[in-house]
Design a protein around this motif. Structure first.
Motif, short mmCIF file in Angstrom:
data_model
loop_
_atom_site.label_atom_id
_atom_site.label_comp_id
_atom_site.label_asym_id
_atom_site.label_seq_id
_atom_site.Cartn_x
_atom_site.Cartn_y
_atom_site.Cartn_z
N HIS A 133 0.81 -1.21 0.00
CA HIS A 133 0.00 0.00 0.00
C HIS A 133 0.85 1.27 0.00
N HIS A 136 0.10 4.11 -4.40
CA HIS A 136 -1.28 4.20 -4.89
C HIS A 136 -1.34 5.08 -6.13
N MET A 146 -8.03 1.33 -4.45
CA MET A 146 -7.75 0.14 -3.66
C MET A 146 -9.07 -0.59 -3.43
N HIS A 153 -5.66 -3.91 -5.89
CA HIS A 153 -5.75 -2.54 -6.37
C HIS A 153 -6.14 -2.59 -7.84
ZN LIG Z 1 -3.53 0.15 -0.98
#
Ligand SMILES: [Zn+2]
Ligand SMILES: [Zn+2]
Length: 406
Positions: A133, A136, A146, A153
């Motif tokens: 994460h 993004h 996400m 994702h």
């Molecule tokens: Zn994420």
């Protein structure tokens, strides 16, 4: 083993590395020590004190997290401290979160949270590791979200040929393996109505998203811009269906494939560029303007009327981002509004008791809905965002009724 599979970025200058003067980074220049949960899926648990994870109870581990600028499609190949251009493909650098540690080139298993000397006397080198994460950013010039499962994702790109393309990624924003792409079923809804009374959606026009190699696509033709569309995706057969709302102000442009990077000494060689999947049209990835100041906390004004004015501005910004479909940018004004509300909370003794009775629960409601806006903004489901914003807006209204605006 040379560099192994770990991505090493030599942050020391060549002369320093030659062993003349061990580089001393003052402790106050290191990224702050955070405590993170080692459990996959709990990457959002980042505390400033040791303890246990609020989600799973595991003991938190110390880490230094840094927000760095790097190439969107080649995360951490280069690492910069400020915005600029990717030396590989010339696109603007994007911000990602990386874990920083120090290691020794000949013993990469060594990992320390402070710089120092290696057993052989050489200064340790700085290493950036990708974090789940931590990235993004869209990889194909589209819009990036996400999934609510906190692992997948997705990115939707609307090409000028009238094709919508859906790219699928894992928790590190790496393309999903083919066997997992095969398990995905999805469709693209280009027209639907929402009945607010029954909270049900009726689809008026939809096209199946059909697999084409590693991505899925649907030919929907050229819609008038800005074009709104909704992808409904199940990542497994029989799995839950997730909803992602897109708003395209223009057609998506694939970043240019890039020239070969001539590897600098000590730099890992460029990984093979992903095969371009479409005729490249040139152009650049647009960074959401909000991203650039995402990490700058809003300065809290001195007086209550000034704070109220700021709160109104943030509320308007959130509304604009929702209207434009810039869901991933919502968290910036949402968190700034949260900080402003907490500043008002600290000044609640300046208002009469009857007003305080309205203000206090409203501030709590605003803080909670700001977190919801952040979470739902990442997921890109417009209805959830709109619902959270109506709670937020109601809280702002109550706060405005309680605190003097001039
Ligand atoms: Zn994420
Ligand atoms: Zn945990």
């Amino acid at each position: 083993m040379k560099l192994g599979t770990l991505l090493l970025v030599i942050a020391l200058s060549a002369s320093t590395f030659g062993g003349q003067q061990p580089a001393k980074t003052p402790a106050d220049q290191l990224p702050p020590l955070s405590y993170v949960c080692p459990m996959a899926g709990d990457e959002d648990v980042i505390e400033d004190k040791p303890g246990v994870c609020r989600k799973c109870g595991m003991e938190l581990k110390p880490a230094r997290l840094d927000s760095v600028w790097t190439c969107a499609t080649r995360p951490l190949l280069v690492v910069e401290s400020k915005p600029g251009k990717c030396p590989v493909d010339g696109t603007p650098l994007v911000q990602v979160t990386a874990a920083v540690s120090w290691t020794c080139t000949d013993q990469p298993s060594i990992e320390k949270l402070e710089p120092g000397l290696c057993p052989n006397g050489a200064p340790m080198v700085k290493r950036y590791a990708a974090r789940a994460h931590g990235n993004h950013n869209p990889q194909h010039g589209g819009q990036f979200f996400m999934a609510p499962d906190n692992w997948h994702h997705i990115e939707g790109a609307y090409l000028s040929t009238g094709v919508f393309r859906l790219y699928l990624y894992d928790d590190f924003t790496k393309p999903l393996p083919l066997d997992q792409v095969r398990a995905v079923t999805a469709r693209l809804v280009t027209k639907q109505t929402f009945d607010t009374a029954t909270k049900t959606t009726k689809e008026l026009a939809a096209a199946p998203l059909v697999r084409n190699g590693r991505f899925l696509e649907a030919r929907i033709g050229k819609l008038a811009l800005p074009a709104q569309m909704t992808a409904k995706i199940s990542f497994k057969k029989g799995g839950p269906e997730h909803v992602f709302d897109f708003a395209f102000e223009g057609f998506s442009k694939e970043p240019p494939p890039g020239t070969r990077l001539t590897a600098a000494p000590g730099m890992p060689a460029s990984p093979p560029a992903p095969a371009p999947t479409t005729a490249v049209e040139g152009g650049t990835i647009e960074i959401a303007p909000a991203m650039e100041n995402a990490l700058i906390p809003v300065p809290i004004p001195e007086t209550v009327p000034e704070i109220m004015a700021q709160l109104r501005t943030r509320t308007d910004q959130i509304r604009t981002f929702i209207d434009r479909g810039s869901f991933a940018s919502i968290y910036v004004p949402a968190f700034q509004a949260k900080d402003l509300a907490l500043a008002l909370d600290a000044r609640k003794d300046t208002i009469p008791a009857d007003k305080r009775k309205i203000a206090q629960p409203a501030i709590g409601q605003l803080v909670r809905s700001a977190y919801l806006l952040d979470a739902f903004g990442d997921l890109g489901n417009k209805q959830q965002i709109v619902d959270a914003f109506s709670i937020f807006a109601a809280a702002v209204k109550d706060i405005q009724a309680s605190f003097p605006e001039r």
